[in-house]
Design a protein around this motif. Structure first.
Motif, PDB file in Angstrom:
ATOM      1  N   ALA A  89       6.953 -34.434  15.767  1.00 10.74           N
ATOM      2  CA  ALA A  89       7.581 -33.538  16.746  1.00 10.74           C
ATOM      3  C   ALA A  89       8.192 -34.344  17.887  1.00 10.74           C
ATOM      4  CB  ALA A  89       6.550 -32.545  17.282  1.00 10.74           C
ATOM      5  N   THR A  90       7.431 -35.296  18.411  1.00 17.14           N
ATOM      6  CA  THR A  90       7.941 -36.115  19.519  1.00 17.14           C
ATOM      7  C   THR A  90       9.165 -36.910  19.082  1.00 17.14           C
ATOM      8  OG1 THR A  90       5.739 -36.268  20.483  1.00 17.14           O
ATOM      9  CG2 THR A  90       7.326 -37.934  21.166  1.00 17.14           C
TER      10      THR A  90
ATOM     11  N   GLU B 182      20.102 -30.735  14.131  1.00 14.76           N
ATOM     12  CA  GLU B 182      19.271 -30.791  12.921  1.00 14.76           C
ATOM     13  C   GLU B 182      17.796 -30.990  13.294  1.00 14.76           C
ATOM     14  OE1 GLU B 182      22.059 -32.619  13.401  1.00 14.76           O
ATOM     15  OE2 GLU B 182      23.341 -31.355  12.150  1.00 14.76           O
ATOM     16  N   ALA B 183      17.574 -31.827  14.281  1.00 16.19           N
ATOM     17  CA  ALA B 183      16.193 -32.044  14.737  1.00 16.19           C
ATOM     18  C   ALA B 183      15.629 -30.752  15.323  1.00 16.19           C
ATOM     19  CB  ALA B 183      16.161 -33.170  15.770  1.00 16.19           C
ATOM     20  N   ALA B 184      16.451 -30.073  16.109  1.00 17.77           N
ATOM     21  CA  ALA B 184      16.004 -28.811  16.713  1.00 17.77           C
ATOM     22  C   ALA B 184      15.689 -27.775  15.638  1.00 17.77           C
ATOM     23  CB  ALA B 184      17.087 -28.289  17.657  1.00 17.77           C
ATOM     24  N   LYS B 185      16.505 -27.746  14.595  1.00 15.92           N
ATOM     25  CA  LYS B 185      16.298 -26.790  13.504  1.00 15.92           C
ATOM     26  C   LYS B 185      14.968 -27.073  12.800  1.00 15.92           C
ATOM     27  CE  LYS B 185      18.842 -25.032   9.510  1.00 15.92           C
ATOM     28  NZ  LYS B 185      19.975 -25.271   8.614  1.00 15.92           N
ATOM     29  N   ALA B 186      14.697 -28.336  12.580  1.00 10.78           N
ATOM     30  CA  ALA B 186      13.430 -28.709  11.945  1.00 10.78           C
ATOM     31  C   ALA B 186      12.250 -28.280  12.808  1.00 10.78           C
ATOM     32  CB  ALA B 186      13.403 -30.211  11.698  1.00 10.78           C
ATOM     33  N   LEU B 187      12.362 -28.493  14.096  1.00  6.00           N
ATOM     34  CA  LEU B 187      11.271 -28.123  15.009  1.00  6.00           C
ATOM     35  C   LEU B 187      11.058 -26.616  15.041  1.00  6.00           C
ATOM     36  CD1 LEU B 187      12.184 -30.619  17.830  1.00  6.00           C
ATOM     37  CD2 LEU B 187       9.948 -30.528  16.708  1.00  6.00           C
ATOM     38  N   ALA B 188      12.162 -25.875  14.977  1.00  8.15           N
ATOM     39  CA  ALA B 188      12.048 -24.409  15.009  1.00  8.15           C
ATOM     40  C   ALA B 188      11.307 -23.889  13.789  1.00  8.15           C
ATOM     41  CB  ALA B 188      13.444 -23.796  15.083  1.00  8.15           C
ATOM     42  N   ALA B 189      11.357 -24.645  12.714  1.00 11.66           N
ATOM     43  CA  ALA B 189      10.692 -24.216  11.481  1.00 11.66           C
ATOM     44  C   ALA B 189       9.214 -24.575  11.452  1.00 11.66           C
ATOM     45  CB  ALA B 189      11.401 -24.840  10.281  1.00 11.66           C
ATOM     46  N   SER B 190       8.764 -25.324  12.449  1.00 10.67           N
ATOM     47  CA  SER B 190       7.350 -25.735  12.472  1.00 10.67           C
ATOM     48  C   SER B 190       6.445 -24.524  12.644  1.00 10.67           C
ATOM     49  CB  SER B 190       7.120 -26.717  13.623  1.00 10.67           C
ATOM     50  OG  SER B 190       5.741 -26.958  13.766  1.00 10.67           O
ATOM     51  N   ARG B 191       5.431 -24.437  11.798  1.00  7.16           N
ATOM     52  CA  ARG B 191       4.513 -23.296  11.864  1.00  7.16           C
ATOM     53  C   ARG B 191       3.083 -23.742  12.142  1.00  7.16           C
ATOM     54  NH1 ARG B 191       8.406 -21.264  12.678  1.00  7.16           N
ATOM     55  NH2 ARG B 191       9.708 -19.840  11.462  1.00  7.16           N
TER      56      ARG B 191
ATOM     57  N   ASP C  82      -2.368 -29.160  19.620  1.00  5.55           N
ATOM     58  CA  ASP C  82      -1.685 -30.397  20.017  1.00  5.55           C
ATOM     59  C   ASP C  82      -0.284 -30.482  19.418  1.00  5.55           C
ATOM     60  OD1 ASP C  82      -3.948 -31.146  21.372  1.00  5.55           O
ATOM     61  OD2 ASP C  82      -4.791 -32.176  19.635  1.00  5.55           O
ATOM     62  N   VAL C  83      -0.182 -30.064  18.172  1.00  9.08           N
ATOM     63  CA  VAL C  83       1.127 -30.098  17.514  1.00  9.08           C
ATOM     64  C   VAL C  83       2.061 -29.096  18.189  1.00  9.08           C
ATOM     65  CG1 VAL C  83       2.371 -29.792  15.340  1.00  9.08           C
ATOM     66  CG2 VAL C  83       0.083 -30.811  15.325  1.00  9.08           C
ATOM     67  N   LYS C  84       1.537 -27.933  18.493  1.00 11.72           N
ATOM     68  CA  LYS C  84       2.361 -26.905  19.145  1.00 11.72           C
ATOM     69  C   LYS C  84       2.875 -27.402  20.501  1.00 11.72           C
ATOM     70  CE  LYS C  84       0.888 -22.552  19.002  1.00 11.72           C
ATOM     71  NZ  LYS C  84      -0.114 -21.454  18.991  1.00 11.72           N
ATOM     72  N   LEU C  85       2.005 -28.055  21.236  1.00  6.82           N
ATOM     73  CA  LEU C  85       2.388 -28.579  22.553  1.00  6.82           C
ATOM     74  C   LEU C  85       3.523 -29.594  22.417  1.00  6.82           C
ATOM     75  CD1 LEU C  85       1.322 -28.479  25.591  1.00  6.82           C
ATOM     76  CD2 LEU C  85       0.235 -30.658  25.053  1.00  6.82           C
ATOM     77  N   ALA C  86       3.357 -30.514  21.455  1.00  5.71           N
ATOM     78  CA  ALA C  86       4.377 -31.544  21.259  1.00  5.71           C
ATOM     79  C   ALA C  86       5.677 -30.927  20.745  1.00  5.71           C
ATOM     80  CB  ALA C  86       3.879 -32.604  20.281  1.00  5.71           C
TER      81      ALA C  86
END
Lengths: 234, 422
Positions: free
Chosen positions: A153-154, A163-172, A177-181
């Protein structure tokens, strides 16, 4: 003097007189305008990485390659990426070597790595803002190892592209800690997009983080970003 | 052996355990409200009195890094009635024990919580602000993580260890609208005479100012010593390259002569950043370029010695170790009179600490706002790179890079040891 310094490196270890190595440090700087001499010096230092020398000697070699390493030194450095004791110092050089080969070596090491070494490689790709690694980093966001997902994420936040933003938006991920990052990385992407004049893409990101489901300081960040997209003072 | 060590380090330091997240202040008050159903004594201190605001109005603080500077910072915040100091973190048990004893004695209770891992403090929802006084190689990671967690931060100088860290810290502070103050009290307090003359216009247009400070830090090759059980060595090293324990490697004394972490490049820029944060901070404040970064660094290697000339976009020259020139010696324009400007100062009461606390309350920028602090330490870092490369440099402050200079750009940052990522 230079030969003596290289000879000293064969038995160099913590506690040894560091002044023995000064001729190498000087040569790293003074060969700047002598391509042949620098190439020879680089090859000589890189050869140490495969030699039976101490961790401290390899540490020193990597520090020197951080300054003068080129694509020629990448294979020797890449060979150390899976090694517990040497992976970090290999990245110490690879992260700063501008050659594309350095980024490729890090990308190729990624799927074979796990645990903290994978975290380190991901971090280096992020610092390099290596857009070619976005698909691999996106996959790492779902890694069962939260430290790997957090690092991914960082790194995506550092890369900052749509593209990076799109990948992050798909994070579930439900890991805190992962959510925060991931939240911070999405805001970093939005900041990058806004700075690049891509207001509408930035606005979507900011808006998604300005809701009541976010902590107060994140809502504030999202709201301020939305105002910035609208051209209003923050 | 190494695999075991790695796993332990990873499990202990690679993540924040959610179960350690504390309640928010609101959650805490809700819980406390329920508890009032049982006999409960509300102290005058909790309600506030003439000297102290009520507990709900105090800034809840914790400290990270309780060594020489950290203890001073702890004492300064602890002495304030508008602060409730609740926790401390240090990788050395002795430092943790000192903090708990000191804080508990101050409040006459046993409430101060201590942690080996700073992330447990940052994960607590009831803490408003932290002060950070670890070795320099930790500052950026801690400040940024604190901002992500919604904390305000007072960070000791030098605030950065690399040039890349500065903009990331500023971005985190601005993104979350955090109050982040740097830590040099000397910028305002040690050079008042020079500052006042410059800002009063008495010296006319300022042409140059000189700073004498050093030395640069060195590579460390100290021998291995047995690691004392009281220190978490892996966490002390953190993002720095692995090295064996040696007392002189990690000692927190103020020397830069080889017997302290301030002497070594993995943790510090040496006197160039340590005292440089004060002197360059004072100089750039005096001549009013603290909001700028230089655009060129000229390297001189002359018979009298090596020295630097930093050129600012407004024409101002800042020299470093210029021969036969005193520290903070200013060259003005004799006979010229220019308009006086009001000298910026601290807000609130209590020096730089009071300035920070006042800004936490008002959400204004503190006197050593992180952006100004970063600009100061950037001067140190740029100078170090010029000395290392033994040549002049051009610097693009907007892009934060040495334009067209691949060799120098390698020095913008250094890879962090896993599992630390920035």
């Amino acid at each position: 003097m230079l030969d003596q310094a290289f000879e000293a490196l064969k038995t160099y270890d913590w506690g040894a007189d560091r002044n023995q190595l000064l001729p190498i440090e000087e040569a790293v700087i003074t060969t700047r305008d002598d391509a042949a001499a620098r190439q020879a010096l680089e090859a000589r230092i890189a050869a140490l990485l495969a030699a039976d020398v101490s961790r401290d000697a390899k540490d020193f070699a990597c520090r020197m390659l951080m300054i003068i390493g080129s694509a020629a030194a990448v294979p020797a450095l890449a060979a150390l990426l899976p090694e517990h004791d040497e992976s970090h110092m290999a990245r110490y050089a690879l992260e700063r070597i501008p050659a594309d080969e350095a980024a490729r070596a890090l990308r190729e090491a990624l799927p074979k790595a796990s645990g903290p070494l994978k975290v380190g490689i991901i971090g280096s790709l992020g610092v390099r803002r290596d857009t070619a690694s976005v698909p691999a980093l996106a996959a790492s966001l779902a890694d069962s190892d939260a430290a790997v997902a957090r690092a991914a994420a960082t790194a995506l936040g550092n890369i900052g592209t749509p593209e990076a933003a799109k990948a992050l938006a798909a994070s579930r991920s439900t890991n805190a800690d992962v959510k925060l990052a991931a939240t911070d990385a999405r805001l970093a992407c939005a900041d990058s997009l806004l700075a690049a004049g891509k207001k509408s893409e930035a606005l979507v990101l900011y808006k998604s983080l300005a809701g009541e489901d976010q902590p107060k300081h994140v809502r504030l960040a999202g709201t301020r970003g939305m105002l910035a997209c609208a051209g209003k003072a923050q | 052996m190494h695999d075991d060590q790695s796993r332990t380090q990873y499990e202990d330091h690679g993540r924040i355990r959610p179960e350690h997240r504390g309640p928010s202040r609101r959650e805490f008050l809700k819980t406390a409200g329920a508890a009032i159903a049982v006999p409960y004594v509300i102290t005058s201190s909790a309600l506030g009195n003439e000297e102290r605001p009520p507990a709900s109005d105090r800034i809840v603080m914790a400290g990270i890094g309780i060594g020489n500077m950290g203890r001073g910072d702890c004492e300064s915040f602890l002495g304030r009635g508008d602060v409730q100091y609740v926790a401390a973190s240090d990788v050395r048990k002795g430092a943790r024990d000192w903090a708990k004893a000191r804080v508990d004695k101050h409040y006459q209770n046993g409430d101060c919580q201590t942690y080996n891992d700073f992330r447990e403090i940052l994960a607590r929802g009831d803490i408003d602000a932290v002060h950070i006084a670890t070795p320099d190689h930790w500052h950026a990671i801690m400040v940024i993580e604190a901002c992500r967690q919604g904390k305000d931060v007072y960070c000791q100088k030098p605030e950065t260890r690399t040039l890349r860290e500065g903009p990331l810290m500023i971005a985190a502070a601005r993104r979350y609208a955090r109050v982040v103050s740097g830590g040099s009290q000397r910028v305002l307090e040690d050079y008042r005479d020079t500052v006042n003359k410059c800002w009063a216009g008495e010296l006319g247009t300022i042409k140059s100012i000189n700073v004498n400070v050093g030395p640069l830090s060195q590579l460390c090759n100290l021998p291995a010593e047995a690691t004392p059980p009281e220190i978490d060595w892996e966490l002390w090293l953190g993002p720095a390259p692995w090295a064996p324990y040696n007392k002189a490697r990690c000692d927190g004394n103020f020397s830069t002569a080889g017997n302290s972490w301030r002497s070594y490049i993995d943790y510090s820029g040496g006197g160039m950043t340590d005292w440089g944060a004060h002197h360059f901070g004072g100089a750039t404040f005096a001549v009013d370029v603290r909001e700028l970064q230089p655009r060129e660094i000229e390297y001189h290697d002359e018979k009298e010695g090596k020295f630097l000339t930093y050129k600012y976009p407004n024409g101002l020259l800042l020299t470093h170790n210029r021969p036969q020139t005193g520290n903070l010696q200013v060259e003005g324009t004799p006979g010229e009179e220019i308009a006086a400007k009001a000298v910026p100062s601290y807000k609130g009461d209590g020096g730089i600490y009071g300035d920070f606390i006042e800004c936490v309350k008002t959400r204004e920028k503190p006197f050593r706002d992180i952006e100004l602090a970063v600009n100061t330490v950037a001067v140190s870092h740029l100078g170090i790179i010029a000395y290392e490369l033994q040549r002049s440099l051009k610097w693009d402050a907007a892009r934060q890079e040495f334009p067209g200079d691949a060799e120098a750009n390698r020095f913008l940052d250094r890879a962090r040891r896993e599992p630390w990522v920035l």
